[in-house]
Design a protein around this motif. Structure first.
Motif, PDB file in Angstrom:
ATOM      1  N   LEU A 189       2.641   1.725  -3.398  1.00 38.79           N
ATOM      2  CA  LEU A 189       1.701   2.157  -4.437  1.00 38.79           C
ATOM      3  C   LEU A 189       1.403   3.656  -4.342  1.00 38.79           C
ATOM      4  O   LEU A 189       1.236   4.322  -5.360  1.00 38.79           O
ATOM      5  N   GLU A 190       1.355   4.186  -3.130  1.00 40.53           N
ATOM      6  CA  GLU A 190       1.095   5.613  -2.931  1.00 40.53           C
ATOM      7  C   GLU A 190       2.254   6.479  -3.424  1.00 40.53           C
ATOM      8  O   GLU A 190       2.044   7.586  -3.893  1.00 40.53           O
ATOM      9  N   GLU A 191       3.483   5.968  -3.306  1.00 40.07           N
ATOM     10  CA  GLU A 191       4.662   6.799  -3.543  1.00 40.07           C
ATOM     11  C   GLU A 191       5.452   6.475  -4.806  1.00 40.07           C
ATOM     12  O   GLU A 191       6.358   7.213  -5.167  1.00 40.07           O
ATOM     13  N   GLU A 196       4.579   6.739 -11.476  1.00 32.26           N
ATOM     14  CA  GLU A 196       3.410   6.291 -12.226  1.00 32.26           C
ATOM     15  C   GLU A 196       3.765   5.278 -13.319  1.00 32.26           C
ATOM     16  O   GLU A 196       2.979   4.396 -13.650  1.00 32.26           O
ATOM     17  N   GLU A 215       0.820  -1.221   0.000  1.00 35.12           N
ATOM     18  CA  GLU A 215       0.000   0.000   0.000  1.00 35.12           C
ATOM     19  C   GLU A 215       0.848   1.264   0.000  1.00 35.12           C
ATOM     20  O   GLU A 215       0.602   2.181  -0.778  1.00 35.12           O
ATOM     21  N   LYS A 216       1.856   1.318   0.868  1.00 33.25           N
ATOM     22  CA  LYS A 216       2.715   2.510   0.947  1.00 33.25           C
ATOM     23  C   LYS A 216       3.457   2.740  -0.366  1.00 33.25           C
ATOM     24  O   LYS A 216       3.557   3.864  -0.837  1.00 33.25           O
TER      25      LYS A 216
END
Length: 165
Positions: free
Chosen positions: A106-108, A111, A103-104
């Protein structure tokens, strides 16, 4: 280079095996035929895992902590300057992380990069990499480094088996 008994090294080895499987290929890409783990060579970027099918190459950066992941973003080879000057390797680029980091990351994460996740002794592709127009010269440096280590320097490959002087 990481310790042989480390999670990082284990994930590098698993990542290399993953990239050689048919399911790892990208759309319109043939299956990778060769992969390296933690190859150190002269010149440019030295990814944790590098694989090729002789047409395209794929790299994996293994990250086992968020601090290591965040440090990776600061590498010269992740900069716009490196992209513009052709100092990058990998037509497809992935991060491979343990499940608990998903999760972390994917946030950072950038792209355009893909994400592979290690969970329950298997790798799952969570996000597919974009195609990068990487500099083939850097792939050639990697290939030459492998050849030099595996078979030595100044070799003649004569497949007719006729001796050369």
């Amino acid at each position: 280079m990481s310790a042989t008994n480390s999670l990082h090294y284990q994930l590098c080895c698993e990542g290399a095996k993953y990239l050689l499987q048919p399911r790892a290929k990208e759309p319109y890409q043939s299956q990778n035929k060769w992969a390296t783990v933690e190859l150190v060579c002269m010149g440019g970027e030295m990814p944790d895992v590098w694989a090729t099918n002789a047409s395209t190459s794929t790299i994996i950066e293994v990250k086992t902590s968020m601090s290591d992941f965040r440090r990776d973003k600061k590498k010269y080879y992740r900069s716009e300057q490196a992209e513009k000057t052709g100092m990058t390797v990998g037509n497809y680029r992935y991060y491979l992380v343990p499940d608990e980091m998903t999760e972390k990351v994917l946030e950072e994460m950038p792209e355009t990069w893909g994400l592979l996740v290690w969970s329950k002794n298997k790798i799952t592709r969570i996000k597919t990499s974009s195609y990068f127009n990487a500099n083939k010269d850097w792939d050639m440096f990697i290939i030459c480094s492998i050849l030099g280590r595996e078979i030595g320097l100044h070799k003649v490959f004569n497949y007719r088996k006729i001796k050369t002087k």
